[in-house]
Design an enzyme around this catalytic site. Structure first.
Site, PDB file in Angstrom:
ATOM      1  N   CYS A 107      23.521  50.776  44.835  1.00 18.06           N
ATOM      2  CA  CYS A 107      24.394  50.438  45.961  1.00 18.06           C
ATOM      3  C   CYS A 107      24.532  48.917  46.137  1.00 18.06           C
ATOM      4  O   CYS A 107      24.924  48.227  45.224  1.00 18.06           O
ATOM      5  CB  CYS A 107      23.858  51.122  47.217  1.00 18.06           C
ATOM      6  SG  CYS A 107      25.022  51.235  48.579  1.00 18.06           S
ATOM      7  N   HIS A 108      24.187  48.401  47.312  1.00 26.29           N
ATOM      8  CA  HIS A 108      24.272  46.968  47.591  1.00 26.29           C
ATOM      9  C   HIS A 108      23.050  46.185  47.122  1.00 26.29           C
ATOM     10  O   HIS A 108      22.986  44.974  47.287  1.00 26.29           O
ATOM     11  CB  HIS A 108      24.484  46.729  49.092  1.00 26.29           C
ATOM     12  CG  HIS A 108      25.862  47.055  49.554  1.00 26.29           C
ATOM     13  ND1 HIS A 108      26.244  48.337  49.861  1.00 26.29           N
ATOM     14  CD2 HIS A 108      26.945  46.275  49.739  1.00 26.29           C
ATOM     15  CE1 HIS A 108      27.509  48.326  50.230  1.00 26.29           C
ATOM     16  NE2 HIS A 108      27.964  47.093  50.168  1.00 26.29           N
TER      17      HIS A 108
END
Length: 182
Positions: A107-108
Site C-alpha cells: 500500500c502506502h
C-alpha cells in the site's frame, strides 16, 4: 510454507498504519518461527487507523539493520508520510537494501522507498496513488496483486494480503538476494 526459525524480521511503522497490513504479515512470519520486532520513530505504543495498538520494541534511532534478516513496511497514508520524514527510518531502509535483505512493502508503505532512493530499475506495485512517486523514483509500476523483484515483495491493498504474506515468507526463507541493493 517455508520455515523462518532463527530469522529476525523488522517491522517499521508509526501511528496511522493500516492495521491488517501490520498484523497479518506479523502473524505470517511469526507463525513460521521468525521473531518480529516493531521499530518506530518513538517509544511506547503506536495505533493503527482502525484502533489496533502495538508496542514499540525499538526506535528508528536505535535500530541497526545488521540485526535483522528482513524488513516489512506496512501501509497507511499517515504512517507512510510520517516515516519518510524520519531520517533514521530512511537510513535504516536504505541500509537494509544495501545489505541485500528481503523487503516486503504494501500500500502506502512504499513512499519511504522513494526517499531511500532504492527503486531505480525495480518493478513494484502499491496503492495506485503512489504510481507517479514510485515511477519518478525510477521504478516500473504495475497494477498486480503481488510483485516480487529480487527480494522486494510489493502489494497494493489489504485484499492482496494472502498473496503478499505467502511471497513475503518465501523471500525471507530464501535469505539475502544479491540484486537487492540500494
Amino acid at each position: 510454507m517455508a520455515q523462518l526459525t532463527g530469522k529476525k524480521v523488522a517491522f517499521l511503522a508509526t501511528d496511522g498504519y493500516e492495521d491488517s497490513e501490520l498484523t497479518q504479515p506479523w502473524e505470517a512470519v511469526t507463525s513460521q518461527g521468525a521473531e518480529a520486532v516493531l521499530i518506530s520513530p518513538r517509544t511506547g505504543t503506536i495505533t493503527g487507523k482502525k484502533g489496533h495498538e502495538q508496542q514499540v520494541d525499538l526506535t528508528t534511532a536505535d535500530a541497526r539493520p545488521e540485526d535483522y534478516d528482513a524488513l516489512v513496511l506496512p501501509g497507511g497514508v499517515m504512517n507512510g508520510d510520517k516515516l519518510r520524514m524520519d531520517e533514521p527510518a530512511v537510513a535504516f531502509v536504505r541500509e537494509i537494501f544495501a545489505q541485500h535483505k528481503p523487503v516486503g512493502v504494501i500500500c502506502h508503505g512504499g513512499w519511504i522507498l522513494t526517499d531511500a532512493d532504492v527503486l531505480r530499475g525495480r518493478t513494484v506495485t502499491s496503492y495506485p496513488s503512489l504510481k507517479t512517486d514510485l515511477s519518478n523514483a525510477g521504478a516500473t509500476w504495475v497494477d498486480e496483486e503481488v510483485v516480487v523483484d529480487n527480494g522486494l515483495v510489493s502489494s497494493r491493498v489489504p485484499s492482496d494480503l494472502p498473496a503478499f504474506c505467502d511471497k513475503l515468507v518465501e523471500e525471507i526463507a530464501e535469505g539475502e538476494h544479491e540484486r537487492q541493493t540500494a
